[in-house]
Design a protein around this motif. Structure first.
Motif, PDB file in Angstrom:
ATOM      1  N   ASN A  77      24.285 -10.755  42.632  1.00 21.81           N
ATOM      2  CA  ASN A  77      24.725 -11.624  41.549  1.00 21.81           C
ATOM      3  C   ASN A  77      25.396 -10.786  40.464  1.00 21.81           C
ATOM      4  O   ASN A  77      24.763  -9.911  39.883  1.00 21.81           O
ATOM      5  N   ILE A  78      26.668 -11.070  40.186  1.00 18.98           N
ATOM      6  CA  ILE A  78      27.438 -10.206  39.280  1.00 18.98           C
ATOM      7  C   ILE A  78      26.849 -10.154  37.881  1.00 18.98           C
ATOM      8  O   ILE A  78      26.787  -9.092  37.254  1.00 18.98           O
ATOM      9  N   SER A  79      26.367 -11.278  37.369  1.00 21.28           N
ATOM     10  CA  SER A  79      25.875 -11.242  35.979  1.00 21.28           C
ATOM     11  C   SER A  79      24.584 -10.447  35.869  1.00 21.28           C
ATOM     12  O   SER A  79      24.348  -9.757  34.874  1.00 21.28           O
ATOM     13  N   ASP A  80      23.744 -10.474  36.895  1.00 17.54           N
ATOM     14  CA  ASP A  80      22.525  -9.655  36.865  1.00 17.54           C
ATOM     15  C   ASP A  80      22.878  -8.174  36.898  1.00 17.54           C
ATOM     16  O   ASP A  80      22.313  -7.358  36.160  1.00 17.54           O
ATOM     17  N   VAL A  81      23.827  -7.852  37.784  1.00 15.40           N
ATOM     18  CA  VAL A  81      24.238  -6.448  37.907  1.00 15.40           C
ATOM     19  C   VAL A  81      24.810  -5.956  36.580  1.00 15.40           C
ATOM     20  O   VAL A  81      24.503  -4.860  36.126  1.00 15.40           O
ATOM     21  N   LEU A  82      25.630  -6.802  35.936  1.00 18.04           N
ATOM     22  CA  LEU A  82      26.208  -6.441  34.638  1.00 18.04           C
ATOM     23  C   LEU A  82      25.119  -6.244  33.595  1.00 18.04           C
ATOM     24  O   LEU A  82      25.119  -5.278  32.831  1.00 18.04           O
ATOM     25  N   TYR A  83      24.137  -7.156  33.585  1.00 16.91           N
ATOM     26  CA  TYR A  83      23.073  -7.083  32.599  1.00 16.91           C
ATOM     27  C   TYR A  83      22.306  -5.773  32.704  1.00 16.91           C
ATOM     28  O   TYR A  83      22.046  -5.097  31.704  1.00 16.91           O
ATOM     29  N   HIS A  84      21.949  -5.420  33.941  1.00 14.10           N
ATOM     30  CA  HIS A  84      21.155  -4.202  34.120  1.00 14.10           C
ATOM     31  C   HIS A  84      21.947  -2.934  33.841  1.00 14.10           C
ATOM     32  O   HIS A  84      21.371  -1.892  33.520  1.00 14.10           O
ATOM     33  N   ALA A  85      23.258  -3.030  33.959  1.00  9.96           N
ATOM     34  CA  ALA A  85      24.082  -1.870  33.604  1.00  9.96           C
ATOM     35  C   ALA A  85      24.172  -1.732  32.091  1.00  9.96           C
ATOM     36  O   ALA A  85      23.965  -0.660  31.529  1.00  9.96           O
ATOM     37  N   VAL A  86      24.471  -2.830  31.426  1.00 18.09           N
ATOM     38  CA  VAL A  86      24.725  -2.803  29.989  1.00 18.09           C
ATOM     39  C   VAL A  86      23.466  -2.495  29.171  1.00 18.09           C
ATOM     40  O   VAL A  86      23.522  -1.924  28.096  1.00 18.09           O
ATOM     41  N   THR A  87      22.291  -2.867  29.693  1.00 15.84           N
ATOM     42  CA  THR A  87      21.066  -2.655  28.920  1.00 15.84           C
ATOM     43  C   THR A  87      20.427  -1.300  29.177  1.00 15.84           C
ATOM     44  O   THR A  87      19.377  -0.989  28.623  1.00 15.84           O
ATOM     45  N   ASN A  88      21.046  -0.472  29.999  1.00 20.53           N
ATOM     46  CA  ASN A  88      20.494   0.849  30.282  1.00 20.53           C
ATOM     47  C   ASN A  88      21.164   1.863  29.371  1.00 20.53           C
ATOM     48  O   ASN A  88      22.319   2.216  29.563  1.00 20.53           O
ATOM     49  N   TYR A  89      20.432   2.361  28.364  1.00 19.85           N
ATOM     50  CA  TYR A  89      21.046   3.214  27.347  1.00 19.85           C
ATOM     51  C   TYR A  89      21.601   4.506  27.934  1.00 19.85           C
ATOM     52  O   TYR A  89      22.543   5.084  27.388  1.00 19.85           O
ATOM     53  N   ARG A  90      21.033   4.931  29.049  1.00 19.79           N
ATOM     54  CA  ARG A  90      21.512   6.198  29.646  1.00 19.79           C
ATOM     55  C   ARG A  90      22.965   6.073  30.085  1.00 19.79           C
ATOM     56  O   ARG A  90      23.736   7.030  30.019  1.00 19.79           O
ATOM     57  N   GLY A  91      23.334   4.881  30.580  1.00 22.75           N
ATOM     58  CA  GLY A  91      24.717   4.659  30.978  1.00 22.75           C
ATOM     59  C   GLY A  91      25.654   4.841  29.797  1.00 22.75           C
ATOM     60  O   GLY A  91      26.722   5.441  29.921  1.00 22.75           O
ATOM     61  N   TRP A  92      25.247   4.362  28.633  1.00 26.30           N
ATOM     62  CA  TRP A  92      26.090   4.480  27.448  1.00 26.30           C
ATOM     63  C   TRP A  92      26.210   5.929  26.992  1.00 26.30           C
ATOM     64  O   TRP A  92      27.282   6.382  26.598  1.00 26.30           O
ATOM     65  N   ILE A  93      25.109   6.666  27.042  1.00 27.36           N
ATOM     66  CA  ILE A  93      25.172   8.080  26.632  1.00 27.36           C
ATOM     67  C   ILE A  93      26.103   8.837  27.569  1.00 27.36           C
ATOM     68  O   ILE A  93      26.939   9.634  27.135  1.00 27.36           O
ATOM     69  N   LEU A  94      25.961   8.609  28.874  1.00 27.73           N
ATOM     70  CA  LEU A  94      26.825   9.323  29.824  1.00 27.73           C
ATOM     71  C   LEU A  94      28.281   8.905  29.665  1.00 27.73           C
ATOM     72  O   LEU A  94      29.186   9.721  29.840  1.00 27.73           O
ATOM     73  N   ALA A  95      28.510   7.634  29.311  1.00 33.55           N
ATOM     74  CA  ALA A  95      29.886   7.205  29.064  1.00 33.55           C
ATOM     75  C   ALA A  95      30.470   8.006  27.905  1.00 33.55           C
ATOM     76  O   ALA A  95      31.614   8.459  27.958  1.00 33.55           O
ATOM     77  N   LEU A  96      29.673   8.202  26.841  1.00 32.34           N
ATOM     78  CA  LEU A  96      30.137   8.985  25.694  1.00 32.34           C
ATOM     79  C   LEU A  96      30.397  10.439  26.087  1.00 32.34           C
ATOM     80  O   LEU A  96      31.445  11.003  25.801  1.00 32.34           O
ATOM     81  N   THR A  97      29.423  11.056  26.769  1.00 37.29           N
ATOM     82  CA  THR A  97      29.585  12.489  27.052  1.00 37.29           C
ATOM     83  C   THR A  97      30.684  12.729  28.085  1.00 37.29           C
ATOM     84  O   THR A  97      31.360  13.759  28.029  1.00 37.29           O
ATOM     85  N   TYR A  98      30.876  11.791  29.000  1.00 38.09           N
ATOM     86  CA  TYR A  98      31.964  11.953  29.971  1.00 38.09           C
ATOM     87  C   TYR A  98      33.313  11.938  29.265  1.00 38.09           C
ATOM     88  O   TYR A  98      34.275  12.551  29.720  1.00 38.09           O
ATOM     89  N   GLY A  99      33.357  11.216  28.122  1.00 42.11           N
ATOM     90  CA  GLY A  99      34.580  11.207  27.332  1.00 42.11           C
ATOM     91  C   GLY A  99      34.928  12.591  26.821  1.00 42.11           C
ATOM     92  O   GLY A  99      36.087  12.859  26.504  1.00 42.11           O
ATOM     93  N   TYR A 100      33.931  13.476  26.734  1.00 41.62           N
ATOM     94  CA  TYR A 100      34.179  14.808  26.196  1.00 41.62           C
ATOM     95  C   TYR A 100      34.171  15.912  27.235  1.00 41.62           C
ATOM     96  O   TYR A 100      34.147  17.079  26.898  1.00 41.62           O
ATOM     97  N   CYS A 101      34.211  15.526  28.488  1.00 44.55           N
ATOM     98  CA  CYS A 101      34.609  16.497  29.504  1.00 44.55           C
ATOM     99  C   CYS A 101      35.832  15.943  30.217  1.00 44.55           C
ATOM    100  O   CYS A 101      36.906  16.528  30.149  1.00 44.55           O
ATOM    101  N   PHE A 102      35.701  14.774  30.845  1.00 42.81           N
ATOM    102  CA  PHE A 102      36.857  14.222  31.532  1.00 42.81           C
ATOM    103  C   PHE A 102      37.928  13.753  30.554  1.00 42.81           C
ATOM    104  O   PHE A 102      39.123  13.950  30.785  1.00 42.81           O
TER     105      PHE A 102
END
Lengths: 503, 191
Positions: free
Chosen positions: A243-268
């Motif tokens: 279910n796409i909305s469940d998958v989206l929810y579990h991605a967006v509510t995981n703070y680790r994903g957001w931190i890695l998104a930020l740090t990836y911005g400063y290598c890639f």
């Protein structure tokens, strides 16, 4: 379980490579092109490479283009930002598209849709048209997600890190190769007799054709999964559609994903920024000619041949001994060192010194990219596609930010911008210290004293009802396989409930 | 070889040069010329107001096309710098000639790789060891008077336009073709 009227792609066929129970290859043989695994690998890295070549085809020729189109430094900066901003959302959308349609269709469609932007670059005649073609060409960088997704579909856990790292690294090579290819193609066409303002236009047909041809190759020779394409697998029920909305929810509510998104911005993200500005920097600051500036700039991207895969491998080696904590420490150290080298790069005054520092910087910067994707697969199992897309998108946001702040217009000289970018890298890498897995720990804290297991962590993504329906089984398998992230020290780890041995 | 490096590393300062040449061009203020077609006739001679013997070490004159200040705005690669080694004001060579105090002229057809911008003409005088010793220019010291415009060629040709359009269209059409093929494959599986 099997449909009897399948074509030649039957479930029980012999694979050239050894496979596991999901028919994913357990060995990675880079010299092989055997279908479907290694063929998928080569198709995905080559097509991703082509997209990188196209996206960064303009920068090495900017010294000519800026005179032809009468661009200001602000125009050039804006176009560079536009080139990397499209893929921010493109990468997230690509994650969803791969889930729905499979990597083969999603990536070949995107590549063919962005090829016209590259063809039309040759008729750009103003700052606005230049920005638009770079913007639309940049969408093609979303193929990063389909590359990683395709590798995760074809290769088992033990080798997926290597497959992902090499596919990602060799694709990123395009950003370096283009700095060599484009000036070369330009000077060839110029020698044949075209004036400079015509020669660069003709030169753009090369990356455009390469890109279109790679899309055809993916479409005709590629296959989504070891057992066939999505359309077939969905029909036979082998693949459960989440279910796409469940998958989206579990991605967006995981703070680790957001931190890695930020740090990836400063290598890639930094890697993309450097791809955009470095040729012009050497051309303008050290008065080398176009060809030489291209070679120097190319060597930055070409380090991807070994540095990104090396980062992935380093992550795996650290994990063997120190578990996830080792992966996090290695990522923080390598990326921070990259930041320090970036500060230094802006300060070095000599040509040879700049080249040397740039080369070492490239290794650390790109290794950090590989190390990031040593952590990403463990953040979430259910929402892996979207977490990967978010991280990838975050990389592009970092590129947008650094170019907007430091490399647009003439507010900072390029060398000052580079130094400040290095400082920003160091600051934005600090959040890695906040990543904490209850079952494995974080940089400064060990695993939770409550004795939480991998299963506790991954099962949080499934509701009771979903568990009753058995949808969580693959996450369970993954949880069992990921106990290796505890490192060597922990001997008496609680075993997974279903008792399956590590594959 | 070493003396060459010494000189280039030292770098003469523009502000230390005397404007001993009088330079005139056939262009008028605000005139627009086409790259590849337009012509500029430049004449120069020594300014008689300077004492005799000023030009005793003059050997070569290099005439260059230079950007006016408005064309340097927001374009760091055209920046003026008093250190002539770092100066990027004059990026196009018009002609190089041996020095003569009188009767110098040259008609230049504007090259095809000259960008659209505002320009003036400047000539640098070099001595026997290749060092800059003097200059002359067609504009005033603030670079505001007697500027002319050049319009660049587009570099586009009909052939390029047609090819770009055709290949782009083909990419999209083939994608639609693929989509239809996949749909048909999907239908045949369902049967």
């Amino acid at each position: 379980m099997e449909n009897m009227d399948l074509e030649s792609k039957s479930v029980h066929r012999d694979f050239v490579l050894p496979v596991d129970s999901e028919d994913k290859a357990t060995k990675f043989r880079v010299y092989s092109v055997s279908a479907p695994h290694m063929r998928a690998f080569h198709l995905s890295w080559i097509s991703f490479f082509a997209c990188f070549v196209s996206t960064f085809a303009a920068p090495p020729l900017v010294p000519i283009i800026r005179d032809n189109l009468d661009l200001t430094a602000t125009d050039i900066g804006n176009a560079g930002i536009a080139a990397v901003s499209g893929a921010v959302f493109g990468r997230i959308a690509m994650g969803i598209a791969c889930d729905l349609f499979g990597s083969r269709l999603a990536s070949s469609a995107l590549i063919l849709l962005t090829a016209p932007a590259v063809f039309l670059t040759s008729i750009a005649n103003s700052a606005v048209s230049f920005l638009l073609v770079r913007f639309f060409t940049g969408f093609s960088l979303a193929t990063f997600v389909s590359t990683q997704f395709w590798m995760s579909s074809m290769f088992s856990a033990k080798v997926v890190g290597t497959a992902n790292g090499i596919a990602g690294g060799w694709g990123n090579l395009g950003g370096g190769a283009t700095q060599l290819i484009m000036p070369l193609v330009f000077s060839l066409i110029h020698k044949i007799g075209a004036t400079p303002f015509t020669a660069w236009r003709i030169a753009f047909f090369i990356p455009a054709l390469f890109q279109a041809l790679s899309a055809y190759a993916v479409f005709f020779f590629g296959q989504d999964m070891p057992d066939g394409d999505y359309a077939k697998l969905h029909k036979s029920g082998e693949k459960h559609k989440d279910n796409i909305s469940d998958v989206l929810y579990h991605a967006v509510t995981n703070y680790r994903g957001w931190i890695l998104a930020l740090t990836y911005g400063y290598c890639f993200g930094v890697e993309l920024t450097v791809d955009n500005i470095i040729a012009q920097y050497f051309f303008d600051r050290f008065n080398v000619n176009l060809h030489t500036a291209g070679i120097i700039a190319a060597s930055f991207g070409l380090a991807n041949l070994f540095s990104r895969p090396g980062g992935g491998t380093l992550s795996d080696i650290m994990a063997k001994r120190f578990g996830m904590r080792g992966r996090l420490w290695a990522l923080w150290i390598m990326q921070t060192l990259g930041g320090l080298l970036c500060v230094l790069l802006g300060k070095v005054e000599s040509l040879s010194g700049s080249i040397a520092v740039m080369l070492v910087f490239s290794v650390f910067c790109q290794a950090a990219c590989g190390l990031t994707f040593g952590v990403v697969p463990f953040v979430s199992r259910r929402s892996l596609g979207i977490i990967s897309g978010m991280t990838g998108g975050g990389g592009n946001i970092g590129a947008v930010l650094t170019q907007v702040i430091f490399f647009r217009g003439t507010r900072y000289s390029t060398e000052t911008g580079i130094t400040y970018m290095g400082i920003m890298i160091i600051c934005c890498t600090l959040p890695i210290m906040f990543i904490y897995f209850p079952q494995w720990g974080g940089m400064f804290y060990g695993p939770s004293s409550k004795g939480l297991t991998e299963e506790d962590y991954y099962m949080k993504e499934w509701s009771l009802k979903e568990k009753e329906n058995g949808f969580h089984q693959s996450s369970m398998k993954f949880a069992g396989n990921s106990t290796s992230e505890r490192g060597k020290k922990v001997e008496s780890a609680p075993t997974p409930i279903d008792g399956t041995p590590n594959t | 070889v070493f003396s060459c490096f010494e000189i280039t590393a030292y770098g003469a300062l523009f502000s230390s040069l005397h404007q001993t040449l009088i330079l005139n061009s056939s262009t008028s203020q605000g005139q627009v010329l086409q790259a590849g077609e337009g012509q500029v006739t430049i004449t120069w001679s020594l300014n008689k107001n300077y004492p005799t013997g000023t030009d005793s070490n003059y050997k070569i004159v290099k005439v260059k096309l230079c950007y006016a200040p408005m064309s340097q705005l927001d374009r760091g690669w055209r920046k003026s710098n008093d250190n002539l080694n770092k100066d990027k004001t004059c990026q196009f060579n018009v002609v190089t000639k041996p020095y003569k105090p009188l009767n110098n002229n040259f008609t230049w057809t504007i090259e095809k790789d000259v960008p659209s911008a505002s320009y003036f003409i400047r000539a640098y005088v070099y001595d026997y060891v290749g060092e800059v010793v003097a200059f002359g220019q067609t504009t005033d010291s603030h670079k505001k008077t007697n500027l002319f415009q050049i319009t660049a060629i587009t570099g586009r040709h009909v052939a390029i336009n047609v090819c770009a359009a055709c290949f782009s269209a083909f990419s999209v059409i083939s994608l639609i073709g693929f989509y239809l093929v996949e749909k048909r494959k999907g239908k045949s599986l369902r049967r």
